[in-house]
Write a protein that holds these residues in place. Structure first.
Motif, PDB file in Angstrom:
ATOM      1  N   ASP A   1      -6.321  -1.510  -6.070  1.00 46.85           N
ATOM      2  CA  ASP A   1      -7.422  -1.191  -5.607  1.00 46.85           C
ATOM      3  C   ASP A   1      -7.175   0.110  -4.979  1.00 46.85           C
ATOM      4  N   VAL A   2      -8.330   0.954  -4.932  1.00 45.77           N
ATOM      5  CA  VAL A   2      -8.298   2.156  -4.131  1.00 45.77           C
ATOM      6  C   VAL A   2      -9.336   2.103  -2.992  1.00 45.77           C
ATOM      7  N   LEU A   3      -8.662   2.169  -1.763  1.00 43.82           N
ATOM      8  CA  LEU A   3      -9.320   1.881  -0.532  1.00 43.82           C
ATOM      9  C   LEU A   3     -10.045   3.184  -0.235  1.00 43.82           C
ATOM     10  N   LEU A   4     -11.390   2.947   0.225  1.00 42.37           N
ATOM     11  CA  LEU A   4     -12.479   4.079   0.551  1.00 42.37           C
ATOM     12  C   LEU A   4     -12.569   4.025   1.809  1.00 42.37           C
ATOM     13  N   ASP A   5     -11.807   3.556   2.602  1.00 35.69           N
ATOM     14  CA  ASP A   5     -12.133   3.644   4.026  1.00 35.69           C
ATOM     15  C   ASP A   5     -10.772   3.083   4.953  1.00 35.69           C
ATOM     16  N   ALA A   6     -10.812   3.554   6.062  1.00 40.22           N
ATOM     17  CA  ALA A   6      -9.644   2.999   6.637  1.00 40.22           C
ATOM     18  C   ALA A   6      -9.400   1.466   6.916  1.00 40.22           C
TER      19      ALA A   6
ATOM     20  N   THR B   1      -6.401  12.801  -0.662  1.00 41.66           N
ATOM     21  CA  THR B   1      -5.531  11.731  -0.398  1.00 41.66           C
ATOM     22  C   THR B   1      -6.059  10.319  -0.127  1.00 41.66           C
ATOM     23  N   VAL B   2      -5.709   9.284  -0.816  1.00 41.60           N
ATOM     24  CA  VAL B   2      -6.319   7.797  -0.410  1.00 41.60           C
ATOM     25  C   VAL B   2      -5.470   6.775  -0.547  1.00 41.60           C
ATOM     26  N   LYS B   3      -5.570   5.847   0.428  1.00 38.44           N
ATOM     27  CA  LYS B   3      -4.694   4.617   0.235  1.00 38.44           C
ATOM     28  C   LYS B   3      -5.153   3.844  -0.980  1.00 38.44           C
ATOM     29  N   THR B   4      -3.800   3.156  -1.531  1.00 34.77           N
ATOM     30  CA  THR B   4      -3.923   2.395  -2.809  1.00 34.77           C
ATOM     31  C   THR B   4      -3.115   0.937  -2.503  1.00 34.77           C
ATOM     32  N   ALA B   5      -3.776  -0.125  -2.955  1.00 37.12           N
ATOM     33  CA  ALA B   5      -3.368  -1.490  -2.641  1.00 37.12           C
ATOM     34  C   ALA B   5      -2.848  -2.021  -3.986  1.00 37.12           C
ATOM     35  N   PHE B   6      -1.542  -2.435  -4.292  1.00 38.72           N
ATOM     36  CA  PHE B   6      -1.017  -3.072  -5.481  1.00 38.72           C
ATOM     37  C   PHE B   6      -0.944  -4.359  -5.243  1.00 38.72           C
ATOM     38  N   ALA B   7      -1.121  -5.243  -6.277  1.00 37.95           N
ATOM     39  CA  ALA B   7      -0.753  -6.534  -6.287  1.00 37.95           C
ATOM     40  C   ALA B   7       0.637  -6.870  -6.569  1.00 37.95           C
TER      41      ALA B   7
ATOM     42  N   VAL C   1     -12.378  -0.020  -4.448  1.00 36.68           N
ATOM     43  CA  VAL C   1     -12.640  -0.003  -5.834  1.00 36.68           C
ATOM     44  C   VAL C   1     -11.528  -0.514  -6.680  1.00 36.68           C
ATOM     45  N   PRO C   2     -11.691  -1.256  -7.506  1.00 35.80           N
ATOM     46  CA  PRO C   2     -10.449  -1.935  -8.462  1.00 35.80           C
ATOM     47  C   PRO C   2     -10.328  -0.784  -9.508  1.00 35.80           C
ATOM     48  N   ALA C   3      -9.163  -0.460  -9.516  1.00 37.28           N
ATOM     49  CA  ALA C   3      -8.849   0.458 -10.727  1.00 37.28           C
ATOM     50  C   ALA C   3      -9.153  -0.315 -12.245  1.00 37.28           C
ATOM     51  N   ALA C   4      -9.722   0.771 -12.943  1.00 37.12           N
ATOM     52  CA  ALA C   4      -9.932   0.234 -14.361  1.00 37.12           C
ATOM     53  C   ALA C   4      -8.868   0.279 -15.107  1.00 37.12           C
ATOM     54  N   LYS C   5      -7.868   0.951 -14.730  1.00 33.07           N
ATOM     55  CA  LYS C   5      -6.772   0.928 -15.843  1.00 33.07           C
ATOM     56  C   LYS C   5      -5.394   1.123 -15.048  1.00 33.07           C
ATOM     57  N   VAL C   6      -4.232   0.632 -15.063  1.00 30.28           N
ATOM     58  CA  VAL C   6      -2.935   1.061 -14.361  1.00 30.28           C
ATOM     59  C   VAL C   6      -1.938   1.296 -15.130  1.00 30.28           C
ATOM     60  N   THR C   7      -1.583   2.545 -15.143  1.00 31.90           N
ATOM     61  CA  THR C   7      -0.484   3.241 -15.957  1.00 31.90           C
ATOM     62  C   THR C   7       0.882   3.240 -15.138  1.00 31.90           C
ATOM     63  N   VAL C   8       2.009   2.581 -15.539  1.00 33.87           N
ATOM     64  CA  VAL C   8       3.196   2.963 -14.893  1.00 33.87           C
ATOM     65  C   VAL C   8       4.190   3.657 -15.890  1.00 33.87           C
ATOM     66  N   PHE C   9       4.106   4.883 -15.320  1.00 30.71           N
ATOM     67  CA  PHE C   9       5.270   5.864 -16.124  1.00 30.71           C
ATOM     68  C   PHE C   9       6.625   5.242 -16.349  1.00 30.71           C
TER      69      PHE C   9
ATOM     70  N   SER D   1       0.899  -1.311  -0.007  1.00 24.68           N
ATOM     71  CA  SER D   1      -0.079   0.038  -0.108  1.00 24.68           C
ATOM     72  C   SER D   1       0.964   1.286   0.074  1.00 24.68           C
ATOM     73  N   TRP D   2       0.534   2.221  -0.776  1.00 26.18           N
ATOM     74  CA  TRP D   2       0.953   3.498  -0.900  1.00 26.18           C
ATOM     75  C   TRP D   2      -0.396   4.603  -0.951  1.00 26.18           C
ATOM     76  N   ASP D   3       0.240   5.844  -0.282  1.00 26.44           N
ATOM     77  CA  ASP D   3      -0.669   7.007  -0.624  1.00 26.44           C
ATOM     78  C   ASP D   3      -0.730   7.766  -1.797  1.00 26.44           C
ATOM     79  N   GLY D   4      -1.939   7.696  -2.339  1.00 28.31           N
ATOM     80  CA  GLY D   4      -2.313   8.708  -3.829  1.00 28.31           C
ATOM     81  C   GLY D   4      -2.982   9.844  -3.613  1.00 28.31           C
ATOM     82  N   VAL D   5      -2.959  10.671  -4.746  1.00 29.55           N
ATOM     83  CA  VAL D   5      -3.659  11.659  -4.520  1.00 29.55           C
ATOM     84  C   VAL D   5      -4.718  11.649  -5.714  1.00 29.55           C
ATOM     85  N   VAL D   6      -5.840  12.023  -5.466  1.00 28.55           N
ATOM     86  CA  VAL D   6      -6.991  12.122  -6.411  1.00 28.55           C
ATOM     87  C   VAL D   6      -6.949  13.456  -7.427  1.00 28.55           C
ATOM     88  N   GLU D   7      -7.175  13.146  -8.506  1.00 28.59           N
ATOM     89  CA  GLU D   7      -7.141  14.183  -9.213  1.00 28.59           C
ATOM     90  C   GLU D   7      -8.437  14.002 -10.516  1.00 28.59           C
TER      91      GLU D   7
END
Length: 364
Positions: A231-236, A278-284, A242-250, A55-61
């Protein structure tokens, strides 16, 4: 004396008989048959394949966010929307005075009419000259001159047509419309203010399409690219995700932080997220076998979690467990349960069953 001996013997025999009776009762209790199965729906705990996560923190845009700028000069005469107002797609958000643009369009129309008349005359002159030249009555030079005048008139006509289109575009620029529905975030001008081309007018974002920007360390990028799921975690607690519809790695890292930017596109559904949060994200990042139970089978007592376990003798008991990560509606069991054990699927029904059982025993 003989009578006393019998009495003394009876004093020793009675306790021994009582002890023998208690021992017999105890043996009978140990040899008793198991309880009948409780009328409860049960779940058998078995290891399941689940993904390992980091898990890492992310910023919604917002995917669509823009600052509308002036493309023509004029004075602002209308600003229908203010900050935080909702704007439907295609609505007028800024309107300018259009006196200069209207005049320019009329001049362009007049110039086009003149160019059209000149071209028509040059075309007719060329046709007459060509007919005379066909009868060998004039020189070739006169035909060439008529052709040149016709081509020049055609070029002038095309230039006038382009000028009319340009004037029409400039007139259209006096009305600025919303390219998509969204929320106004900032206004840069006020009614009555004169603006020039390129000057910012109004800024807004669309809440229909959102994404999360995450900075991840370079050590995790390979696993993220391999599994390409997050996934994007909507609570603590992580129960709502919510599963991400698309994952883009720069394809490049930040030279200062040595982290990679990963963009998670959210599906178009109500998530309660807004740009800037800011939200928590969980990557496989791998796979592992885990003991998973539905969250509905858990009992929460303050900070303690437990489950109702169905024993080998069909007895029901509350047992404390230690929880791990949540995977949607399921929770990982780190300690307190072993594979193959049975638990009550409905803890409320199990608690009611135990209460009735204790009440029946108390009544006996």
């Amino acid at each position: 004396m003989r009578t006393i001996g019998v009495f003394q013997a009876s004093r020793w025999l009675l306790p021994l008989a009582a002890v023998a009776l208690l021992a017999a009762c105890g043996g009978a209790k140990q040899a008793a048959a198991p309880l009948p199965p409780p009328p409860l729906a049960t779940l058998t705990v078995q290891p399941q394949q689940a993904r390992r996560e980091q898990s890492w923190d992310g910023v919604v845009e917002a995917v669509h966010q823009a600052t509308m700028s002036a493309q023509t000069s004029g004075r602002v005469v209308e600003l229908p929307f203010d900050v935080n107002d909702y704007v439907p797609a295609g609505a007028v958000i800024v309107r300018f005075t259009d006196v200069e643009q209207q005049s320019a369009q009329r001049r362009a129309q007049a110039a086009l009419a003149a160019a059209q008349a000149t071209y028509d005359e040059a075309q007719a002159s060329y046709q007459r000259t060509a007919e005379i030249y066909a009868r060998k009555l004039i020189a070739k030079a006169q035909l060439d001159q008529a052709l040149a005048r016709r081509d020049a008139a055609r070029a002038a006509l095309q230039s006038a047509q382009a000028a009319l289109r340009e004037s029409g575009q400039q007139l259209d620029y006096t009305v600025v419309r919303a390219p998509y529905s969204g929320i106004v975030t900032k206004r840069y001008v006020q009614v009555g203010e004169a603006v020039q081309p390129g000057q910012p007018l109004i800024a807004g974002v669309s809440l229909e399409e959102l994404r999360v920007n995450v900075q991840v360390p370079q050590s995790a990028v390979d696993a993220i690219r391999r599994f390409h799921a997050a996934d994007v975690l909507l609570d603590a607690s992580g129960a709502r995700r919510v599963p991400a519809a698309k994952v883009t790695v720069f394809p490049y890292a930040d030279p200062d932080t040595h982290t990679f930017s990963v963009r998670l596109d959210l599906p178009q559904q109500e998530t309660g997220l807004y740009p800037g949060m800011t939200v928590k994200t969980a990557f496989a990042v791998g796979e592992a076998r885990r003991l998973l139970l539905p969250a509905s089978a858990l009992v929460q007592r303050s900070e303690v979690s437990g489950v109702y376990v169905i024993g080998a003798d069909n007895g029901v008991s509350l047992r404390q467990v230690r929880l791990g990560h949540r995977f949607g509606e399921q929770v990982e069991i780190l300690a307190g349960l072993a594979a193959g054990e049975k638990v009550a699927a409905d803890p409320d029904a199990a608690a009611l069953y135990l209460a009735k059982l204790h009440a029946a025993e108390a009544g006996r």
